[in-house]
Structure formats: C-alpha cells, structure tokens
Design a protein around this motif. Structure first.
Motif, PDB file in Angstrom:
ATOM      1  N   ARG A 105     -51.557 -22.125 -21.612  1.00  0.00           N
ATOM      2  CA  ARG A 105     -50.326 -21.808 -22.345  1.00  0.00           C
ATOM      3  C   ARG A 105     -50.644 -21.183 -23.705  1.00  0.00           C
ATOM      4  NH1 ARG A 105     -49.787 -23.066 -18.027  1.00  0.00           N
ATOM      5  NH2 ARG A 105     -49.729 -20.818 -17.952  1.00  0.00           N
ATOM      6  N   PHE A 106     -51.807 -21.560 -24.258  1.00  0.00           N
ATOM      7  CA  PHE A 106     -52.260 -20.936 -25.510  1.00  0.00           C
ATOM      8  C   PHE A 106     -53.067 -19.672 -25.226  1.00  0.00           C
ATOM      9  CE2 PHE A 106     -51.358 -25.156 -27.316  1.00  0.00           C
ATOM     10  CZ  PHE A 106     -50.765 -24.806 -28.522  1.00  0.00           C
ATOM     11  N   LYS A 107     -53.059 -19.245 -23.955  1.00  0.00           N
ATOM     12  CA  LYS A 107     -53.762 -18.045 -23.513  1.00  0.00           C
ATOM     13  C   LYS A 107     -55.268 -18.090 -23.782  1.00  0.00           C
ATOM     14  CE  LYS A 107     -49.968 -14.675 -23.444  1.00  0.00           C
ATOM     15  NZ  LYS A 107     -48.903 -15.644 -23.197  1.00  0.00           N
ATOM     16  N   VAL A 108     -55.818 -19.299 -23.731  1.00  0.00           N
ATOM     17  CA  VAL A 108     -57.273 -19.463 -23.828  1.00  0.00           C
ATOM     18  C   VAL A 108     -57.825 -19.378 -22.411  1.00  0.00           C
ATOM     19  CG1 VAL A 108     -59.149 -21.002 -24.540  1.00  0.00           C
ATOM     20  CG2 VAL A 108     -57.012 -20.957 -25.844  1.00  0.00           C
ATOM     21  N   GLY A 109     -58.755 -18.467 -22.180  1.00  0.00           N
ATOM     22  CA  GLY A 109     -59.277 -18.212 -20.837  1.00  0.00           C
ATOM     23  C   GLY A 109     -60.066 -19.386 -20.266  1.00  0.00           C
ATOM     24  N   SER A 110     -60.155 -19.453 -18.930  1.00  0.00           N
ATOM     25  CA  SER A 110     -60.921 -20.502 -18.250  1.00  0.00           C
ATOM     26  C   SER A 110     -62.363 -20.500 -18.736  1.00  0.00           C
ATOM     27  CB  SER A 110     -60.912 -20.288 -16.735  1.00  0.00           C
ATOM     28  OG  SER A 110     -59.713 -20.733 -16.191  1.00  0.00           O
ATOM     29  N   GLY A 111     -62.841 -21.683 -19.116  1.00  0.00           N
ATOM     30  CA  GLY A 111     -64.226 -21.807 -19.536  1.00  0.00           C
ATOM     31  C   GLY A 111     -64.445 -21.502 -21.006  1.00  0.00           C
ATOM     32  N   ARG A 112     -63.408 -20.987 -21.683  1.00  0.00           N
ATOM     33  CA  ARG A 112     -63.540 -20.769 -23.128  1.00  0.00           C
ATOM     34  C   ARG A 112     -63.431 -22.121 -23.837  1.00  0.00           C
ATOM     35  NH1 ARG A 112     -66.091 -16.944 -24.478  1.00  0.00           N
ATOM     36  NH2 ARG A 112     -65.160 -16.977 -26.545  1.00  0.00           N
ATOM     37  N   PRO A 113     -64.116 -22.294 -24.965  1.00  0.00           N
ATOM     38  CA  PRO A 113     -64.019 -23.581 -25.667  1.00  0.00           C
ATOM     39  C   PRO A 113     -62.639 -23.772 -26.300  1.00  0.00           C
ATOM     40  CG  PRO A 113     -65.349 -22.028 -26.932  1.00  0.00           C
ATOM     41  CD  PRO A 113     -64.988 -21.335 -25.651  1.00  0.00           C
ATOM     42  N   PHE A 114     -62.247 -25.000 -26.416  1.00  0.00           N
ATOM     43  CA  PHE A 114     -60.929 -25.326 -26.964  1.00  0.00           C
ATOM     44  C   PHE A 114     -61.016 -26.699 -27.610  1.00  0.00           C
ATOM     45  CE2 PHE A 114     -56.326 -26.552 -26.273  1.00  0.00           C
ATOM     46  CZ  PHE A 114     -55.801 -25.579 -27.108  1.00  0.00           C
ATOM     47  N   ILE A 115     -60.288 -26.871 -28.689  1.00  0.00           N
ATOM     48  CA  ILE A 115     -60.365 -28.080 -29.498  1.00  0.00           C
ATOM     49  C   ILE A 115     -60.120 -29.355 -28.674  1.00  0.00           C
ATOM     50  CG2 ILE A 115     -57.974 -27.703 -30.288  1.00  0.00           C
ATOM     51  CD1 ILE A 115     -60.528 -29.109 -32.652  1.00  0.00           C
ATOM     52  N   LEU A 116     -59.225 -29.288 -27.693  1.00  0.00           N
ATOM     53  CA  LEU A 116     -58.864 -30.487 -26.932  1.00  0.00           C
ATOM     54  C   LEU A 116     -59.840 -30.814 -25.815  1.00  0.00           C
ATOM     55  CD1 LEU A 116     -55.001 -29.974 -26.586  1.00  0.00           C
ATOM     56  CD2 LEU A 116     -56.153 -31.757 -27.900  1.00  0.00           C
TER      57      LEU A 116
END
Ligand code: CTP
Ligand code: MG
Length: 171
Positions: A105-116
């Motif tokens: 939903r935040f348009k962060v791609g699969s496998g990209r790092p994310f804070i959560l």
C-alpha cells in the motif's frame, strides 16, 4: 537468567516460522496475483502458499518440541503450550503477510526493506496468543526484550541467509 531463557524459548517458534519460508517457500503466491485498486499487488510474489504453510508447520513443530521438554510459565493452563506454539506460528505468518500488505500500500516493492519488516510479525503473534497467556507476558520489560532481540536477530539472520545464498538481498 531463567526468565531470559523462558522468553527466548517463547520466541523461538516465532523466529522458526519467520525463517523457514526463506528455505522452503516458493511457488504459487498467497494472493493469487491479485491487484488492489492502487495498482499494486495485494501481497506480492514473495508471500507464497507453500511458504505460509511451511512457516506455520515448522513453528508449530518447534513449539511442540519445546513443550515436550520445557514448561513455559506464560500459559493460563500448561497444556495450552502446545496450542500456543501453533497460535504464535500462525500469528507470525499472518503478521508477515499483513506486513507485506502494508508495504504494497506504501508502494514498497517485494523484498525491499521496510521499517515494519523486523517487528510486525512478532507483534501480531503476541496479539493472537493473548487469550491463552497470563497478562504478565506483556510486562514492559518483556516487550522491550522482544523488541531488542528481534531488532538485532532479524537483520543478522537475513544477512546470514544472504551470505549462504538463500536470499538474494541482505535484508
Ligand atoms: N516466503 C514465502 N512465503 C511466505 C513468506 C516468505 O515463500 N509466506 C519466502 C519468499 O521466497 C521470500 C522470502 O521467504 O522472498 C523472504 O521473506 P520476506 O523477507 O518476508 O519477503 P520479502 O521478499 O521481503 O517480500 P515483502 O516485501 O513482501 O516482505
Ligand atoms: Mg523481506
């Protein structure tokens, strides 16, 4: 020291459930390729049916083995420890999928790092197991321990999995 061991053994099925899909996952995606109106995938290709099931089964097995040899003090009834392993494993994999849902939903791609990435699956596992454990499990000290250990272990294990050739990215 006992308390630390209790907490680590409680977390172990969660970490096993979270780690196993990296090795055993793959195949058909859990979201069947579905896209949301925002144009992004519901969960993405990284969340597979096989990975989800493998995580739940392996986490449940880990919790079961621990329950056979060690009595954790957190459950309302000691017999609930077996069920508890299944519940936290299920919570871990659902939390993992929910984390991907939020990432997309935040348009962060699969496998990209994310804070959560590092902590969401633990939080959902803890929420799901709530009806089966004593409230003391959620003491501030315990929660801080869960948080700190997970924040250290998650990147570390991801880096090791990357070095071992199991994961394409080191996060
Ligand atoms: N995996 C899987 N099925 C799942 C969860 C994980 O097959 N239900 C596998 C996938 O091969 C995935 C790997 O485990 O690439 C690592 O999982 P994770 O880090 O959670 O996925 P990401 O690739 O980071 O994807 P996302 O951005 O959706 O979190
Ligand atoms: Mg990831």
């Amino acid at each position: 020291m006992d308390r630390i061991l209790d907490l680590i053994l409680f977390l172990l099925p969660i970490y096993v459930a979270n780690a196993i899909p990296v090795v055993l996952g793959g195949g058909a995606p859990l979201d069947f390729g579905l896209r949301m109106p925002d144009g992004q995938r519901l969960l993405g290709d990284s969340k597979t049916i096989r990975g989800f099931l493998a995580g739940v089964i392996a986490g449940t097995a880990a919790g079961g083995v621990i329950a056979l040899v060690y009595r954790l003090p957190f459950f309302i009834d000691p017999r609930m420890q077996f069920l508890g392993g299944f519940i936290v494993a299920l919570g871990t994999m659902c939390g993992d999928a929910m984390g991907s849902f939020i990432k997309r939903r935040f348009k962060v791609g699969s496998g990209r790092p994310f804070i959560l990435d590092s902590i969401f699956f633990v939080v959902i596992a803890l929420v799901l197991v709530y009806p089966f454990v004593l409230p003391g499990l959620y003491d501030l000290g315990n929660l801080v321990f869960f948080l700190v250990l997970t924040i250290i272990l998650h990147p570390l294990t991801n880096m090791i999995a990357n070095r071992a050739g199991l994961k394409n990215v080191p996060w």
